[in-house]
Design a protein around this motif. Structure first.
Motif, mmCIF file in Angstrom:
data_model
loop_
_atom_site.group_PDB
_atom_site.id
_atom_site.type_symbol
_atom_site.label_atom_id
_atom_site.label_comp_id
_atom_site.label_asym_id
_atom_site.label_seq_id
_atom_site.Cartn_x
_atom_site.Cartn_y
_atom_site.Cartn_z
ATOM 1 N N GLY A 191 52.874 47.299 43.570
ATOM 2 C CA GLY A 191 52.504 47.966 42.324
ATOM 3 C C GLY A 191 53.685 48.442 41.514
ATOM 4 N N ALA A 192 54.862 48.577 42.131
ATOM 5 C CA ALA A 192 56.075 48.932 41.390
ATOM 6 C C ALA A 192 56.776 47.688 40.863
ATOM 7 C CB ALA A 192 57.028 49.730 42.278
ATOM 8 N N HIS A 193 56.335 46.514 41.324
ATOM 9 C CA HIS A 193 56.945 45.261 40.900
ATOM 10 C C HIS A 193 56.215 44.657 39.715
ATOM 11 C CE1 HIS A 193 57.972 40.885 41.275
ATOM 12 N NE2 HIS A 193 59.161 41.402 41.510
ATOM 13 N N ARG A 194 54.892 44.930 39.602
ATOM 14 C CA ARG A 194 54.084 44.376 38.525
ATOM 15 C C ARG A 194 52.792 45.175 38.401
ATOM 16 N NH1 ARG A 194 53.725 39.468 38.368
ATOM 17 N NH2 ARG A 194 55.505 39.095 39.739
ATOM 18 N N PRO A 195 52.067 45.068 37.279
ATOM 19 C CA PRO A 195 50.766 45.728 37.190
ATOM 20 C C PRO A 195 49.789 45.159 38.207
ATOM 21 C CG PRO A 195 51.569 45.075 35.008
ATOM 22 C CD PRO A 195 52.465 44.428 36.005
ATOM 23 N N VAL A 196 49.115 46.035 38.923
ATOM 24 C CA VAL A 196 48.102 45.635 39.915
ATOM 25 C C VAL A 196 46.829 46.401 39.612
ATOM 26 C CG1 VAL A 196 47.470 45.573 42.358
ATOM 27 C CG2 VAL A 196 49.856 45.179 41.678
ATOM 28 N N VAL A 197 45.738 45.657 39.417
ATOM 29 C CA VAL A 197 44.440 46.280 39.146
ATOM 30 C C VAL A 197 43.424 45.716 40.125
ATOM 31 C CG1 VAL A 197 45.012 46.570 36.706
ATOM 32 C CG2 VAL A 197 43.720 44.546 37.432
ATOM 33 N N VAL A 198 42.321 46.443 40.314
ATOM 34 C CA VAL A 198 41.273 45.971 41.218
ATOM 35 C C VAL A 198 40.015 45.657 40.421
ATOM 36 C CG1 VAL A 198 42.180 47.193 43.214
ATOM 37 C CG2 VAL A 198 40.520 48.326 41.747
ATOM 38 N N ARG A 199 39.241 44.704 40.939
ATOM 39 C CA ARG A 199 37.966 44.297 40.358
ATOM 40 C C ARG A 199 36.906 44.276 41.456
ATOM 41 N NH1 ARG A 199 38.590 38.864 36.961
ATOM 42 N NH2 ARG A 199 36.473 39.547 36.414
#
Length: 704
Positions: free
Chosen positions: A521-529
């Motif tokens: 999550g610090a490397h790229r945007p991470v979202v959940v679905r």
């Protein structure tokens, strides 16, 4: 330490004084060298004492904090009676004076103060720091607390001293001379307390070379911290404002916390019979200071001077160092108020504060102004019809520009959101789908795909029956390929993680693909679905009433369009004033405005329903955007800062389209050790675009 405005409890040390000592003790810490490791009980690493003045902030002496190496120290504190001690790393954020050459180790010129900021967010108690203009008034007794080496062991020390006078003048950091007790080595940096009013007024600085006593520095010397020279865009730009606004919000939130059964500082001040400024009770003072802390600070010290002079006259004595915060101005009024006009003076001050120039306006400014108006009107009930009529007229005259300003801010925010939406062309994204096997709950099937701007979803790899502990190793190569295909220069693609509703709390953003690699999550945007909307439990399980599939899809799309066009507003669902409450029913959630972004503050607290049920209700309620934090909290933890910050974050994002990037920036800040992001530790973003069908659930073609 008092001028007689607040009579103390008679009969010497009683229950109130014992309770006051307990509060002081809970806030007092000891300072050790950085990297002390397991040697925290060894006197050799011990530097001195200090105390918490705000969440994550410790006030101590500069000569204590700078006795370590590299501006780093270890803060040792107690989380509560019988809970033992904990240690956390801290950095010396500032000292007074800021730059000193040729100082002998262990010494520092007056005022000899330092602020240490913790590197991580922890739950702890904070002392109540006076808002009065100067700490010394006349000969009086004060309490002190700290740590020292006694018999070869680190032990708590407290006692009583008498005020003997002062040393130096305000321009050279005036100190208070103390006598009447031996101040043992190590207590430097500890709190000095007015036992009549029940508030911290100073910091122990030194012990006498011979005999009893020593010196202390009044906390008002912190007002001499440097003032920002450039444009102030937010609270964190001014260290003094940031610390004391957080201080006042903390005590307001602690006072109204329904799940806290201990004494608060206002409780004890009330037992002592304190009457701040002869205008109101300690409880009323705590609430008022909390409301003032919700406002942006004064635009300048001159602005604050102008308000005080308009109330007190041009010949009113302005204390030194000069007041800088709204709380300082309130304290200055105490010294000039008459018995019959104290409350009226305070109300007049609050009205002027609400209409003052702002260095910035944040998402909470409008509601804070309205809350202060309500306070002023209620407080004026005892002042007669004429005064209330005048107050009502001033409200009409003053509220008009406030509303105009608020409406302007809202229009500007909407314009930014629409502009961002117009510019934001579809971007490729990486998609990870996880499926938990019903007969092997510790194993997972996974699929990695790339979603292209034209809507096509291309499968890159899959595997079956992988244990959770081996998932990162199995996924490293296919995810790396997905990222290579999706990332743009200086703009990493979003990773969408589709999970069954029971796993929506899985901390995928914390995964690491190498021991020294940053969290995902610090490397790229991470979202959940949510991957199993069509298979969610029916009304016989957790949901009171389901909508037909087409109606639920229509509701999802309508909410999604609204918050992307006009922005959203946070709605904390599971916490009221710090107390865990059950998430409303799905039907109730469907009735909330389309601007609503659900927020869970107490995720992980299983005293009520399971967390998956709370998230399930949000999903069934038609929401495509929600936030929560996974970090476990103590049941009585103060969480007002999280509520405020998450509300600001959602409001300032404008269009919800920016939230994945905003949450990513917060995680980057946490990784980098930025203290202003500590509130977001464990934050998760549910971001489920109803127009992006998962492979196999819509009519999109899937490439072979």
């Amino acid at each position: 330490m008092t001028d007689g405005h607040a009579p103390g409890a008679p009969g010497g040390p009683g229950n109130a004084h014992r309770a006051l000592r307990d509060l002081v003790t809970a806030a007092t810490v000891r300072i050790h060298r950085a990297g002390a490791g397991y040697a925290l009980d060894e006197p050799g690493t011990f530097l001195g004492s200090g105390y918490f003045v705000a969440p994550e902030w410790v006030l101590t002496c500069a000569h204590v904090a700078r006795s370590g190496e590299g501006g780093e120290v270890t803060v040792v504190y107690e989380t509560g009676p019988g809970r033992g001690t904990s240690a956390v790393a801290g950095d010396v954020a500032t000292t007074l004076p800021p730059h000193v050459e040729g100082v002998v180790r262990g010494s520092w010129p007056a005022p000899d103060l330092a602020l240490v900021r913790l590197r991580e967010s922890v739950d702890h108690d904070c002392a109540y720091v006076t808002e009065r203009p100067v700490a010394y008034y006349e000969e009086a007794k004060v309490l002190y607390s700290g740590w020292s080496v006694v018999g070869g062991e680190l032990r708590r020390v407290n006692g009583t001293c008498t005020v003997q006078g002062t040393l130096g003048g305000w321009s050279e950091g005036e100190q208070i001379r103390l006598g009447g007790d031996v101040l043992p080595p190590g207590v430097s940096g500890g709190p000095v307390v007015d036992p009549v009013r029940g508030e911290v007024v100073g910091v122990l600085k030194s012990q006498a070379d011979r005999g009893l006593g020593g010196t202390c520095t009044g906390v008002e010397q912190l007002r001499s911290l440097p003032v920002p020279t450039g444009e102030v865009r937010g609270e964190d730009a001014d260290l003094y404002q940031a610390v004391f606004r957080a201080h006042d919000r903390y005590h307001r939130d602690r006072q109204r916390h329904p799940d806290y059964d201990g004494n608060t500082w206002a409780d004890v001040q009330g037992q002592l019979g304190a009457r701040p400024g002869r205008a109101f009770s300690p409880f009323e003072r705590t609430r008022l200071l909390g409301r003032l802390a919700d406002l942006p600070p004064p635009a300048s010290t001159g602005e604050l001077f102008g308000i005080l002079e308009s109330l007190l006259g041009s010949h009113a004595a302005i204390p030194h160092p000069a007041p800088r915060a709204w709380r300082d101005g309130l304290g200055a009024l105490y010294e000039s108020s008459r018995q019959d006009g104290a409350l009226e003076l305070v109300i007049d001050y609050v009205v002027r504060v609400m209409t003052a120039e702002r260095p910035f306006v944040d998402a909470d400014t409008k509601s804070a102004e309205r809350a202060l108006w309500r306070w002023a009107w209620r407080a004026a009930e005892s002042l007669g019809v004429r005064y209330r009529r005048q107050l009502a007229q001033r409200k009409v005259e003053s509220l008009r520009p406030l509303l105009n300003r608020a409406e302007y801010q809202a229009e500007a925010q909407r314009a930014r959101a629409l502009a961002h939406g117009a510019e934001g062309a579809p971007r490729p994204y990486a998609l990870l789908e996880l499926e938990q096997l019903g007969w092997e709950r510790d194993r997972y099937d996974w699929r990695v795909s790339v979603g292209r701007p034209d809507g096509e979803v291309v499968r890159l790899g899959e595997d079956k029956r992988i244990p959770l502990a081996e998932l990162t190793g199995s996924l490293a190569a296919p995810l790396a390929e997905a990222f290579r295909q999706c990332d743009q220069p200086w703009r990493p693609a979003v990773l969408q993680v589709a999970l069954p509703h029971q796993l929506l709390g899985l901390d995928v953003d914390a995964w690491r693909f190498a021991p020294d690699a940053p969290p995902l999550g610090a490397h790229r945007p991470v979202v959940v679905r949510c991957a199993d909307r069509e298979q969610l439990p029916d009304e016989g399980d957790f949901i009171d009433r389901q909508l037909p599939a087409d109606e639920e899809q229509h509701e999802r799309e309508a909410r999604w369009r609204w918050i992307h066009a006009y922005g959203g507003k946070a709605e904390v669902l599971d916490c009221e004033d710090g107390l865990r409450v059950s998430v409303p029913s799905t039907e109730s959630l469907r009735g909330l405005p389309h601007t609503t972004v659900p927020v869970l503050c107490r995720y992980g607290d299983h005293r009520f329903e399971d967390d998956p049920v709370a998230l399930l209700r949000i999903v069934h309620g038609g929401y495509g955007v929600a936030l929560w934090r996974r970090r476990p909290r103590q049941p009585d933890a103060v969480c007002g800062e999280f509520h405020r910050r998450v509300g600001d974050t959602i409001a300032e994002a404008g269009s919800a389209e920016r939230l994945p990037e905003v949450v990513h920036a917060l995680r980057v800040g946490l990784r980098a050790g930025l203290r202003e992001t500590n509130w977001a530790d464990g934050i998760a973003l549910f971001y489920d675009d109803p127009s992006l069908h998962l492979p196999g659930t819509g009519d999109l073609l899937e490439a072979p």
